[in-house]
Design an enzyme around this catalytic site. Structure first.
Site, mmCIF file in Angstrom:
data_model
loop_
_atom_site.group_PDB
_atom_site.id
_atom_site.type_symbol
_atom_site.label_atom_id
_atom_site.label_comp_id
_atom_site.label_asym_id
_atom_site.label_seq_id
_atom_site.Cartn_x
_atom_site.Cartn_y
_atom_site.Cartn_z
ATOM 1 N N TYR A 281 -6.221 -11.665 -11.546
ATOM 2 C CA TYR A 281 -5.908 -10.652 -10.530
ATOM 3 C C TYR A 281 -4.934 -9.637 -11.107
ATOM 4 O O TYR A 281 -4.209 -9.899 -12.062
ATOM 5 C CB TYR A 281 -5.342 -11.292 -9.261
ATOM 6 C CG TYR A 281 -3.908 -11.768 -9.366
ATOM 7 C CD1 TYR A 281 -2.831 -10.924 -9.084
ATOM 8 C CD2 TYR A 281 -3.619 -13.086 -9.739
ATOM 9 C CE1 TYR A 281 -1.519 -11.367 -9.177
ATOM 10 C CE2 TYR A 281 -2.312 -13.531 -9.835
ATOM 11 C CZ TYR A 281 -1.270 -12.664 -9.553
ATOM 12 O OH TYR A 281 0.036 -13.111 -9.654
ATOM 13 N N CYS A 282 -4.944 -8.447 -10.495
ATOM 14 C CA CYS A 282 -4.004 -7.384 -10.841
ATOM 15 C C CYS A 282 -3.824 -6.525 -9.599
ATOM 16 O O CYS A 282 -4.224 -6.919 -8.496
ATOM 17 C CB CYS A 282 -4.494 -6.571 -12.041
ATOM 18 S SG CYS A 282 -6.101 -5.780 -11.807
ATOM 19 N N THR A 283 -3.251 -5.349 -9.736
ATOM 20 C CA THR A 283 -2.922 -4.526 -8.563
ATOM 21 C C THR A 283 -4.160 -4.063 -7.804
ATOM 22 O O THR A 283 -4.274 -4.263 -6.595
ATOM 23 C CB THR A 283 -2.100 -3.296 -8.982
ATOM 24 O OG1 THR A 283 -0.970 -3.724 -9.735
ATOM 25 C CG2 THR A 283 -1.632 -2.516 -7.757
ATOM 26 N N ILE B 14 -4.731 -7.062 -5.611
ATOM 27 C CA ILE B 14 -3.739 -7.471 -4.619
ATOM 28 C C ILE B 14 -3.799 -6.582 -3.382
ATOM 29 O O ILE B 14 -3.666 -7.062 -2.247
ATOM 30 C CB ILE B 14 -2.325 -7.408 -5.231
ATOM 31 C CG1 ILE B 14 -2.215 -8.330 -6.433
ATOM 32 C CG2 ILE B 14 -1.267 -7.752 -4.191
ATOM 33 C CD1 ILE B 14 -1.009 -8.044 -7.321
#
Length: 318
Positions: A176-178, A205
């Site tokens: 996951y990342c932004t 996110i």
């Protein structure tokens, strides 16, 4: 109803003449009074912009009207003002600096999980949640039990994969990342390196907070606009970062007032006032220290900033 929208998006798609498209895209943004940062490369586009709701709607429609970018997934937040002071549309070799230019996410990447799918899968025994963001990003917010990497930039990610392989090669890896863009190449690289079960949080996110209420995301999400951090968790929110000066819980991200230091950390409001925005006594007494206005954010000087800079035309023709 807040009047402004903030858009976060990316799309991997072949652009034959990225320099020409950069100019066309720049003009589009100027006509719609948008501000923000957009990167154009031969592999696609990546941006975060702000503008009036109606203007942002027109922008999204214009981007998706281009068959190359029809699949672009816009993450939308709302504000009572612009999230940026300027507009920058730049041509670069990659839309996110990864040192993985050989990887094409349109050919192979991890399995995309929608937020609800990610939420249901993340706590399984054979799953590892992997944060592929930089250290200053996850310092203020991350998923519960996530594996984090001591990297200052995403381009350092490939060097850490051997360590991950030793511990987690036989696990299901949920990256996951932004907003999802880093996971496209991170998950593809993990597959290339021999990991067999690799997934990614589609929309990152931000989308997880909007569609799954952010459950078990601890702290706040770091964003690349004037807000710096945003709330994600509506179910069981918490603060995980501590004030750099006094170590009390704080998610107030600032830059040290000493420009030669400029460390980007959490400093509580009380210490911010006491230290005048500096992270230490040494920085507070530095002769180059910047005036502290209570925000801990120091806008770069405009130096004659002109939104038309770089365009072949001097003005926009309606």
């Amino acid at each position: 109803m807040k009047d402004y929208s903030i858009l976060l998006y990316y799309c991997y798609a072949q652009i034959e003449n990225p320099e020409q498209y950069r100019e066309e895209h720049h003009l589009l943004c100027l006509n719609l009074n948008l501000r923000g940062r957009i990167i154009i490369a031969s592999e696609g586009l990546n941006g975060t912009v702000s503008g009036l709701r109606e203007d942002c709607e027109k922008y999204m429609a214009a981007v998706k009207a281009d068959p190359r970018f029809a699949k672009t997934d816009f993450k939308i937040d709302y504000s009572d003002k612009h999230a940026f002071a300027k507009l920058h549309v730049r041509h670069k070799p990659e839309i996110v600096h990864s040192s993985l230019r050989n990887i094409d996410p349109n050919k192979r990447t991890g399995i995309h999980l929608e937020p609800e799918e990610f939420r249901k899968m993340k706590d399984q025994d054979d799953v590892v949640i992997l944060d592929v963001r930089s250290d200053y990003e996850f310092s203020v917010g991350r998923f519960k039990n996530a594996v984090t990497l001591p990297i200052e930039n995403f381009r350092d990610f490939p060097a850490k994969v051997d360590e991950l392989k030793e511990k987690y090669k036989d696990k299901k890896i949920l990256t996951y990342c932004t907003g999802g863009i880093k996971c496209e190449k991170a998950s593809a690289f993990l597959l290339e390196q021999g990991f067999e079960n690799v997934y990614q949080l589609h929309g990152g996110i931000i989308k997880y907070g909007q569609e799954a209420e952010g459950a078990d995301f601890e702290g706040k999400c770091y964003v690349f606009d004037n807000r710096l951090t945003v709330d994600v968790n509506k179910v069981n929110p918490s603060i995980i970062s501590k004030c750099y000066v006094c170590a009390t819980p704080s998610d107030r991200m600032v830059n040290c007032a000493n420009p030669t230091c400029n460390i980007h950390v959490a400093i509580c409001e009380s210490c911010g006032d006491k230290m005048q925005g500096a992270c230490s006594v040494e920085c507070k007494t530095n002769p180059e220290v910047r005036p502290y206005d209570g925000s801990g954010y120091y806008q770069k000087e405009s130096n004659g900033y002109n939104p038309f800079k770089g365009l072949k035309r001097e003005k926009v023709k309606n």
